[in-house]
Design a protein around this motif. Structure first.
Motif, PDB file in Angstrom:
ATOM      1  N   THR A   1       0.824  -1.229  -0.061  1.00  0.00           N
ATOM      2  CA  THR A   1      -0.116   0.129   0.041  1.00  0.00           C
ATOM      3  C   THR A   1       0.770   1.365   0.067  1.00  0.00           C
ATOM      4  OG1 THR A   1      -1.704  -1.187   1.254  1.00  0.00           O
ATOM      5  CG2 THR A   1      -1.877   1.198   1.194  1.00  0.00           C
ATOM      6  N   ASP A   2       0.444   2.118  -0.774  1.00  0.00           N
ATOM      7  CA  ASP A   2       1.418   3.602  -0.894  1.00  0.00           C
ATOM      8  C   ASP A   2       0.613   4.811  -0.141  1.00  0.00           C
ATOM      9  OD1 ASP A   2       3.221   2.284  -2.676  1.00  0.00           O
ATOM     10  OD2 ASP A   2       1.616   2.592  -4.225  1.00  0.00           O
ATOM     11  N   ALA A   3      -0.633   4.525   0.129  1.00  0.00           N
ATOM     12  CA  ALA A   3      -1.464   5.658   0.624  1.00  0.00           C
ATOM     13  C   ALA A   3      -2.723   5.348   1.473  1.00  0.00           C
ATOM     14  CB  ALA A   3      -1.886   6.720  -0.161  1.00  0.00           C
ATOM     15  N   LEU A   4      -2.618   5.860   2.744  1.00  0.00           N
ATOM     16  CA  LEU A   4      -3.917   5.732   3.571  1.00  0.00           C
ATOM     17  C   LEU A   4      -5.075   6.898   3.342  1.00  0.00           C
ATOM     18  CD1 LEU A   4      -5.571   4.190   5.977  1.00  0.00           C
ATOM     19  CD2 LEU A   4      -4.279   5.866   7.390  1.00  0.00           C
ATOM     20  N   ALA A   5      -6.147   6.649   2.859  1.00  0.00           N
ATOM     21  CA  ALA A   5      -6.918   7.596   2.496  1.00  0.00           C
ATOM     22  C   ALA A   5      -8.177   7.782   3.402  1.00  0.00           C
ATOM     23  CB  ALA A   5      -7.510   7.490   1.073  1.00  0.00           C
ATOM     24  N   ILE A   6      -8.450   8.993   3.715  1.00  0.00           N
ATOM     25  CA  ILE A   6      -9.510   9.208   4.714  1.00  0.00           C
ATOM     26  C   ILE A   6     -10.367  10.482   4.190  1.00  0.00           C
ATOM     27  CG2 ILE A   6      -8.450   8.324   6.638  1.00  0.00           C
ATOM     28  CD1 ILE A   6      -7.896  11.345   7.498  1.00  0.00           C
ATOM     29  N   ALA A   7     -11.629  10.675   4.598  1.00  0.00           N
ATOM     30  CA  ALA A   7     -12.627  11.756   4.230  1.00  0.00           C
ATOM     31  C   ALA A   7     -12.785  12.889   5.428  1.00  0.00           C
ATOM     32  CB  ALA A   7     -13.683  11.166   3.828  1.00  0.00           C
ATOM     33  N   PRO A   8     -11.711  13.670   5.608  1.00  0.00           N
ATOM     34  CA  PRO A   8     -12.017  14.684   6.665  1.00  0.00           C
ATOM     35  C   PRO A   8     -12.973  15.895   6.340  1.00  0.00           C
ATOM     36  CG  PRO A   8      -9.787  15.212   5.560  1.00  0.00           C
ATOM     37  CD  PRO A   8     -10.568  13.867   5.031  1.00  0.00           C
ATOM     38  N   TYR A   9     -14.090  15.909   7.015  1.00  0.00           N
ATOM     39  CA  TYR A   9     -15.210  16.648   6.684  1.00  0.00           C
ATOM     40  C   TYR A   9     -15.210  17.508   7.851  1.00  0.00           C
ATOM     41  CZ  TYR A   9     -16.945  14.880   2.202  1.00  0.00           C
ATOM     42  OH  TYR A   9     -17.078  14.496   0.976  1.00  0.00           O
ATOM     43  N   PHE A  10     -15.650  18.827   8.095  1.00  0.00           N
ATOM     44  CA  PHE A  10     -15.719  19.530   9.530  1.00  0.00           C
ATOM     45  C   PHE A  10     -17.353  19.981   9.431  1.00  0.00           C
ATOM     46  CE2 PHE A  10     -13.883  22.623   6.042  1.00  0.00           C
ATOM     47  CZ  PHE A  10     -14.726  23.471   6.349  1.00  0.00           C
ATOM     48  N   TYR A  11     -17.895  19.940  10.578  1.00  0.00           N
ATOM     49  CA  TYR A  11     -19.448  20.278  10.774  1.00  0.00           C
ATOM     50  C   TYR A  11     -19.705  20.146  12.150  1.00  0.00           C
ATOM     51  CZ  TYR A  11     -19.767  15.364  10.758  1.00  0.00           C
ATOM     52  OH  TYR A  11     -19.689  13.946  11.134  1.00  0.00           O
ATOM     53  N   PRO A  12     -20.488  20.732  12.729  1.00  0.00           N
ATOM     54  CA  PRO A  12     -21.201  20.763  13.976  1.00  0.00           C
ATOM     55  C   PRO A  12     -22.114  19.585  14.009  1.00  0.00           C
ATOM     56  CG  PRO A  12     -21.765  23.015  13.143  1.00  0.00           C
ATOM     57  CD  PRO A  12     -21.327  22.114  11.968  1.00  0.00           C
TER      58      PRO A  12
END
Length: 836
Positions: free
Chosen positions: A385-396
């Motif tokens: 594996t070359d990259a760990l991918a996440i989905a950082p979203y910001f919200y209350p």
């Protein structure tokens, strides 16, 4: 003369390619990527010069635009229409004025028949095989267009319809549409009408895309919920349309590779969850042979395989269980995803003859770093594996959003450190993943990310809180929020950030686009303005980011995750805790003294989350607004646990919050026939508190019918409950219930077999979505006649009925029962334990 024309055209195409390379050179140092949109008639990014490519499939437009008996050819064009019938579609829908140019569009087609146009599309001139239509926004300042085939010659049926934008391009600038050859130097004008086969993409779309280093094609490819397995099932260039509902829509691979070539962006491909090795191999071979030299390829297995609102997550669990990868169903699914990802990486490596041009991506979840470690450590997957991918979203959180009274309140919450997904809090989560990625020798990248301001319950853009959320997305402070967020991402250790998403209109289900429509002025698009400024001020900072090869981090020789986590019991909560790197002795889970003895191994198997869909389509809500007071029940009975449960649910006090509840698929056909999961499928969830048993059912259904006197004969959802868990052979008249929720019924249908409780005080909402409907119910325990306690068991089953033709029920699916006798036999119910 013909030879001269061919030479001129060849030189023109060569110049287009050369110009594209020159123009796209600016994105080689860009640190940002962008997610494409689904191919749909209301896509405000409008990728194609031929706007008919995103039209609704003819049969999906029934009964509004398509009527009567119709026969189609292999590509979806009608070869026969019965007398009085018609075939129709929308090709532009609800696009803000200016998204595509007003003016005269050219319609080209083959065959003989009769075509008419509707909404904002008006016929100006007709000739055989070629119409000129005008498209101009009306008073509503929105663009809509329909096409209807009233007649077709069976011997020479109408086919290959193309609706081409007005104008063309100058060959030295493919990123700008011009109205006519007067805008170009002599001999350097290419009209869309004559050159549409090579000028595939809307110049405004190319101009938008050219600033991004990577284009993630998950949406354009139609990957989510897509059950495609074999190469011959893929979408092709000759199809009537690339638009349509989920599992159907998707642009061909040829189009996606060409877009990458023309923009100079590295393509990011998500591979279907059921794709065969042959499919993967042929996909990789096409990319190898046709992708422009110097571009890298990002490879990801499906999309959000952990997110159980998607069918691919259930496929992972089924496969993991079948292969016996773990006794815990959720962990078995995660292990299968990791294992299958590496298998796919290996196929690409073999096809490409190495890994110099491929970036192997393992997708994870921002809020659960333990999952990231599990995926990377399983069978030493991190080494491939070359990259760990996440989905950082910001919200209350939702409760904060609903208390907001101004845009100021929204931005205050976005920076509040007490909010779990505020900007400061998400950056902390990013830091945690960045450290983990470093330990495993992989990069941390974002497959999606940005603001996530949405209230799924508010269905109007004109009422709060949705009105405030849209206003916040348009506010200048949103640009500052993006600037601060991206700065934090970089400082926390993140590298490539792929924003979500290409231009989309703001709706009740979110304001996801960096612009609200493709041609929106930058002054009115604060998110996109912030992205462009970040690109300008932050040239990509990781090693070899602008090179044609991958600079990989050194891998640890010993798997960092082996034996460092164990399940421990801490009071009422079971959690994973990091232990020392010495050998771990398994810790037994002990039931609370207040509970009867029960095998609680399955409690650990509860799936970590369902995150609500990020760009769901428009829906209609039916609410039971007349909730009567709870009727006093008989003396509550104490439920007993005697057998291993079929499912365990969590306790939760947060109304409407389903992100921590497991989703369970309905698999058993107990009536009729099923024509694939596109015809009918569903998952259900449950949770509990001291007052209510909460149940949510999310269905995938292609048509809704309500025309029968009996609710179970129409589209409906049935919930069966044996509240004390006795599961006798017949309904006991005390706490056994059969509840039916039919589409558009304003009340709950309670069968005669159920214990007498009146209306039971049940709260319900049924929401229509483009792919089905969602039912949420809250059932008072007092009406069920029991007191809820941790470890108690109830009998339950969830079933759905499907009526497609209006005559009677066509199909019935059940979760637990294997036969259609739950209406009289509680022994067919599953065993559900109330967990902690």
């Amino acid at each position: 003369m013909l030879y001269k024309t061919i030479i001129q055209f060849g030189l023109a195409l060569l110049l287009i390619t050369h110009t594209t390379m020159t123009f796209s050179a600016g994105n080689t140092r860009s640190p940002l990527g962008i997610n494409s949109n689904e191919v749909m008639d209301d896509d405000a990014s409008v990728p194609f010069v031929d706007v008919f490519r995103a039209s609704v499939p003819f049969e999906e437009a029934r009964p509004w635009l398509t009527k009567g008996k119709v026969k189609y050819d292999a590509n979806g064009w009608p070869v026969y229409i019965e007398k009085g019938g018609q075939v129709g579609t929308r090709f532009i829908n609800k696009l803000p004025a200016g998204t595509v140019p007003d003016g005269l569009y050219t319609v080209l087609y083959e065959g003989k028949g009769k075509i008419i146009y509707g909404n904002d599309a008006k016929l100006v001139h007709h000739s055989q095989g070629r119409d000129i239509i005008s498209i101009t926004a009306g008073k509503d300042r929105e663009l809509r267009g329909t096409l209807i085939i009233k007649e077709t010659d069976p011997k020479n049926h109408i086919r290959n319809v193309r609706i081409l934008m007005p104008g063309g391009i100058c060959i030295n600038n493919p990123y700008k549409r011009v109205a006519s050859e007067k805008s170009c130097s002599r001999g350097r004008y290419l009209s869309f009408e004559k050159h549409y086969a090579n000028i595939i993409f809307n110049p405004d779309y190319l101009n938008y895309m050219k600033d991004f280093k990577v284009i993630r094609f998950m949406n354009m490819a139609g990957i989510t919920r897509n059950p495609i397995t074999h190469w011959n099932e893929r979408n092709t260039m000759s199809q009537q349309t690339w638009g349509g509902k989920p599992t159907v829509r998707g642009a061909p691979l040829e189009i996606m590779v060409e877009l990458a070539n023309q923009t100079g962006a590295d393509p990011w491909f998500c591979l279907p969850h059921k794709a065969s090795n042959d499919y993967i191999r042929k996909f990789a071979s096409y990319v190898r042979d046709h992708l422009r030299p110097g571009l890298k390829v990002y490879i990801e297995y499906t999309n959000e395989a952990w997110n159980t609102i998607f069918t691919q997550a259930h496929y992972m669990k089924n496969q993991g269980e079948e292969l016996q990868l773990d006794t815990d169903r959720a962990k078995a699914g995660n292990k299968f995803y990791s294992m299958r990802s590496v298998q796919i990486f290996d196929i690409w490596e073999k096809v490409f003859g190495g890994t110099q041009r491929i970036v192997r991506v393992m997708g994870s979840w921002t809020g659960y770093s333990r999952l990231s470690e599990m995926l990377l450590s399983y069978r030493d997957a991190y080494k491939k594996t070359d990259a760990l991918a996440i989905a950082p979203y910001f919200y209350p959180k939702l409760s904060t959003v609903r208390r907001a009274r101004s845009v100021n309140d929204i931005f205050k919450a976005l920076y509040d450190k007490k909010e779990h997904y505020s900007i400061p809090s998400v950056i902390k989560l990013v830091s945690k993943h960045a450290k983990l990625a470093k330990d495993y020798g992989v990069d941390l990248i974002a497959y999606e990310g940005g603001q996530h301001l949405v209230d799924w319950k508010s269905r109007s853009i004109h009422r709060n809180p949705t009105k405030l959320l849209i206003a916040a997305n348009r506010d200048w402070r949103m640009a500052k929020a993006y600037k601060d967020f991206l700065k934090g991402w970089k400082q926390a250790g993140g590298t490539l950030f792929v924003s979500f998403s290409a231009p989309r209109t703001s709706q009740w289900f979110g304001s996801w686009g960096t612009k609200e429509y493709l041609t929106q002025p930058l002054s009115k698009a604060p998110k996109h303005r912030a992205l462009l400024q970040f690109i300008k001020s932050n040239p990509c900072w990781w090693e070899a980011c602008s090179a044609a090869y991958i600079a990989r981090k050194p891998k640890p020789s010993v798997n960092p995750g082996k034996g460092v986590y164990a399940l421990v019991k801490n009071g009422k909560k079971s959690t994973y805790k990091r232990k020392s790197k010495t050998k771990i002795t398994p810790v037994k889970t002990v039931a609370s003294k207040k509970q009867n003895s029960v095998n609680t191994t399955a409690a650990v198997a509860i799936s970590k989350a369902i995150i609500e869909a990020k760009k769901p389509p428009v829906a209609k809500v039916v609410l039971n607004n007349k909730i009567k007071p709870v009727i006093a029940a008989r003396q509550p009975q104490v439920m007993q646990v005697q057998q291993r449960p079929d499912a365990i649910i969590r306790r939760s006090k947060q109304y409407g919050q389903w992100s921590r509840q497991a989703a369970i698929e309905l698999k058993n056909i107990v009536g009729g026939k099923l024509n694939g999961k596109n015809d009918l499928s569903a998952v259900w969830q449950a949770k509990w508190d001291n007052q209510y048993l909460h149940i949510r059912v999310d269905t995938l259904d292609d048509r809704f019918v309500r025309d029968s006197p009996m609710p179970w004969s129409d589209d409906s959802i049935e919930i069966y409950i044996d509240a004390d868990g006795s599961r006798t052979a017949t309904y006991d008249g005390k706490n056994d219930f059969h509840l039916i929720f039919r589409w558009k019924d304003q009340k709950v249908n309670i069968s005669q077999n159920s214990a007498p409780r009146g209306d039971m005080g049940i709260q319900q909402s049924m929401t229509r979505t483009r792919h089905g409907l969602i039912l949420e119910v809250a059932i008072p325990w007092s009406s069920l006649g029991v007191q809820p306690r941790e470890g108690n068991m109830i009998g339950i089953d969830v079933q759905i009925n499907d009526d497609d033709n209006g005559n009677d029920r066509d199909t019935k699916l059940a979760w637990h029962s294997k036969t259609d006798d739950s209406w009289k036999n509680p022994q067919s119910f599953g065993r559900l334990v109330l967990g902690i």
